[in-house]
Design a protein around this motif. Structure first.
Motif, PDB file in Angstrom:
ATOM      1  N   ALA A 240      45.417  38.673  44.353  1.00 40.28           N
ATOM      2  CA  ALA A 240      43.992  38.319  44.287  1.00 40.28           C
ATOM      3  C   ALA A 240      43.668  37.604  42.980  1.00 40.28           C
ATOM      4  N   TYR A 241      44.170  38.142  41.871  1.00 44.98           N
ATOM      5  CA  TYR A 241      43.929  37.506  40.576  1.00 44.98           C
ATOM      6  C   TYR A 241      44.577  36.119  40.513  1.00 44.98           C
TER       7      TYR A 241
ATOM      8  N   LYS B 163      38.865  40.087  45.804  1.00 43.87           N
ATOM      9  CA  LYS B 163      38.544  38.866  45.067  1.00 43.87           C
ATOM     10  C   LYS B 163      37.043  38.772  44.782  1.00 43.87           C
ATOM     11  N   ASN B 164      36.232  39.138  45.754  1.00 39.89           N
ATOM     12  CA  ASN B 164      34.779  39.087  45.555  1.00 39.89           C
ATOM     13  C   ASN B 164      34.328  40.094  44.502  1.00 39.89           C
TER      14      ASN B 164
ATOM     15  N   LYS C 118      42.065  41.830  50.724  1.00 41.57           N
ATOM     16  CA  LYS C 118      42.213  40.995  49.525  1.00 41.57           C
ATOM     17  C   LYS C 118      40.968  40.162  49.241  1.00 41.57           C
ATOM     18  N   GLU C 119      40.309  39.679  50.280  1.00 39.59           N
ATOM     19  CA  GLU C 119      39.094  38.895  50.059  1.00 39.59           C
ATOM     20  C   GLU C 119      37.992  39.759  49.453  1.00 39.59           C
TER      21      GLU C 119
ATOM     22  N   GLU D  94      45.337  34.055  42.929  1.00 43.97           N
ATOM     23  CA  GLU D  94      44.634  33.101  43.777  1.00 43.97           C
ATOM     24  C   GLU D  94      43.343  32.631  43.118  1.00 43.97           C
ATOM     25  N   LEU D  95      42.600  33.552  42.520  1.00 44.01           N
ATOM     26  CA  LEU D  95      41.367  33.165  41.831  1.00 44.01           C
ATOM     27  C   LEU D  95      41.659  32.227  40.665  1.00 44.01           C
TER      28      LEU D  95
ATOM     29  N   LEU E  90      35.169  38.652  41.112  1.00 41.64           N
ATOM     30  CA  LEU E  90      34.233  37.595  40.736  1.00 41.64           C
ATOM     31  C   LEU E  90      32.886  38.170  40.301  1.00 41.64           C
TER      32      LEU E  90
ATOM     33  N   LYS F 114      38.529  29.802  39.695  1.00 42.77           N
ATOM     34  CA  LYS F 114      37.328  30.640  39.778  1.00 42.77           C
ATOM     35  C   LYS F 114      37.311  31.786  38.773  1.00 42.77           C
ATOM     36  N   LEU F 115      38.436  32.057  38.139  1.00 47.39           N
ATOM     37  CA  LEU F 115      38.522  33.200  37.227  1.00 47.39           C
ATOM     38  C   LEU F 115      37.893  32.815  35.885  1.00 47.39           C
TER      39      LEU F 115
END
Length: 535
Positions: free
Chosen positions: A242-243, A205-206, A201-202, A245-246, A209, A251-252
């Motif tokens: 993931a979306y 997320k990266n 998942k990390e 959490e961002l 981003l 951060k999104l």
């Protein structure tokens, strides 16, 4: 905080440009002239002189692959290294020689297009890739994403040989000895992708981003994106998480409308049982339509046609579903108030998709369904009439003209080409939004507007069917207001208007004042999301 933007050329979606607007608490609270805007000045307000620059609503790419784009940014980029097969080999060899690779580490690249090769006129094969390396598995993905080629090491690790069975809705090619030659098409791609190590998942997320940062540089503030099947074996809940959490972490920087690709009926049933359907979520991450992949691409000759390809009469292309399967999936989504957006490029694939939607609407009538077809390239007069009569939404990618102008008449002949890429007809007769299908193409909105308006390639070839050109006004709307319409969000975004969110972009030139051929050279100066500068 109140921000007053004045002295600009502000496109509000109306014919006349305005001078100024005021932003407070992430929304536009005034749009109009300089004098009235400056009356909103207070001790804690900020004044921004736009210096006559052009401003419009933030761009909305109505069909792309955000996660897939982030993933592609980690691959070897062959998009600019595709003028020859030799150049591709050199680029991958250079990567291997300059990186300390682990045993059996996969080498992935994307962006090649055999139609641009100047040394051979064919797809690469495993034999070509074996010349690069037989020690590391290599997978190179065609620009369209509908074909990949692998080397012998990859076939070995995937345990694919002459005894491997073909898969429904796809195929891998074989040589004269019935051995796989390394070329995989459509549903057969997963025979390879399932063997490539999965991200956690990390990692996901990266990648998101990375993609969002790039999208902001093109002026994109909203994206309608197909992300669930980028990585076979990674559950869609991981992508959703993931979306979310961002978004919660602030951060999104792109607002996401997820075109949920669920390939099987049982998957869609489980999805609906969990409470997911169109509109579930918030302004930063929301579930959109059911996305299905109906056929392939024109460049790979896998778009599904009613008649054989003009330059290869042995094939009609590939359809990934039967009519009955389309019918079941569309009806299930429709009766559960879920929008559908189905990839269909060939006329036969579109016939099947439109028939399924028509059946569902006849059985369960519903206004404002906004069901649509993604790509809508090789249309016929009958299909264009059906789009109008059923009020279907057309998700087009005008940037596709940059490549497809070079091949369309070869692939399907001049007669069929006359009713293809009929974007002006679709715009006038039904609702139509615009996008890039990134990473198939770069998410360059200004290049997309240029192609829509000029009907030319980026290097000036054309025009192709100039009567199907959009006006500059309509082309901008296709990337703003009508993108918002496609996601049922036209009341909250898509225009610079009082009460709507302050998603906007500042450009280097007034698109209405410059020569159409120069639109592709216009620069994005700044991008704002909810009033905050993200680029």
């Amino acid at each position: 905080m109140r921000s007053i933007y004045y002295n600009g050329k502000v496109f509000t979606g109306e014919k006349n440009l305005q001078q100024a607007f005021v932003v407070e608490d992430n929304k536009f609270i005034y749009v109009g002239n300089n004098e009235e805007a400056l009356k909103y000045k207070s001790e804690c307000s900020t004044l921004i002189d736009l210096k006559e620059k052009f401003v419009c609503a933030g761009f909305n790419d109505s069909h792309m692959h955000v996660l897939g784009y982030g993933y592609s940014l980690k691959m070897i980029d062959l998009a600019k290294k595709t003028s020859s097969l030799k150049e591709i080999k050199n680029e991958i060899s250079k990567y291997i020689n300059s990186n300390k690779l682990k045993e059996n580490e996969w080498i992935c690249a994307r962006g090649w297009n055999h139609d641009y090769f100047n040394d051979v006129n064919r797809f690469p094969t495993k034999d070509d890739l074996d010349e690069i390396s037989t020690d590391y598995p290599i997978c190179i993905i065609r620009a369209c994403g509908h074909v990949c080629v692998v080397n012998s090491k990859a076939l070995q690790l995937a345990n694919i040989n002459k005894d491997t069975l073909q898969v429904e809705g796809g195929q891998f090619d074989i040589d004269e000895n019935n051995e796989p030659n390394g070329i995989f098409r459509e549903n057969a791609l997963n025979l390879i992708y399932n063997k490539i190590p999965k991200p956690d998942k990390e990692d996901i997320k990266n990648m998101i981003l990375m993609a969002c940062k790039s999208l902001n540089s093109y002026g994109i503030t909203s994206a309608q994106t197909d992300d669930f099947i980028v990585f076979p074996g990674v559950d869609y809940e991981t992508v959703i998480s993931a979306y979310k959490e961002l978004s919660n972490e602030g951060k999104l920087t792109v607002k996401i409308y997820e075109q949920a690709q669920l390939a099987q009926k049982k998957d869609l049933e489980k999805f609906l049982d969990k409470g997911y359907t169109t509109g579930v979520g918030d302004d930063y991450f929301k579930i959109g339509p059911l996305k299905l992949l109906g056929d392939g691409s024109l460049g790979a000759r896998t778009a599904y046609l009613n008649s054989p390809y003009s330059d290869d009469d042995t094939t009609f292309g590939i359809c990934t579903y039967t009519q009955e399967q389309f019918d079941e999936m569309v009806e299930l989504a429709h009766k559960n108030n879920m929008q559908v957006a189905i990839h269909a490029i060939g006329d036969k694939a579109m016939d099947m998709v439109v028939n399924s939607i028509e059946k569902a609407l006849d059985k369960y009538p519903r206004n404002n369904h906004r069901h649509g077809v993604v790509h809508c390239q090789l249309t016929t007069k009958d299909l264009l009439n059906k789009f109008r009569d059923l009020n279907l939404h057309a998700y087009v990618q005008s940037i596709f003209l940059d490549y497809d102008i070079n091949i369309v008449e070869d692939r399907i002949g001049s007669d069929r080409a006359k009713t293809s890429y009929n974007f002006n007809t679709l715009f006038k007769e039904t609702s139509m939004s615009n996008g890039s299908d990134c990473p198939v193409e770069l998410p360059n909105v200004l290049a997309g507007i240029y192609c829509a308006v000029t009907r030319k390639t980026l290097d000036g070839k054309g025009p192709f069917l100039p009567n199907q050109a959009l006006s500059v006004y309509d082309a901008i709307l296709s990337f703003t207001r009508l993108g918002a319409y496609a996601s049922f969000e036209e009341d909250i975004k898509g225009d610079i208007a009082v009460g709507k969110v302050a998603d906007f972009v500042i450009l280097s030139d007034n698109l209405f004042d410059i020569d159409d051929d120069k639109i592709k050279d216009v620069k994005v100066l700044k991008t704002f999301l909810d009033g905050k500068c993200v680029y």
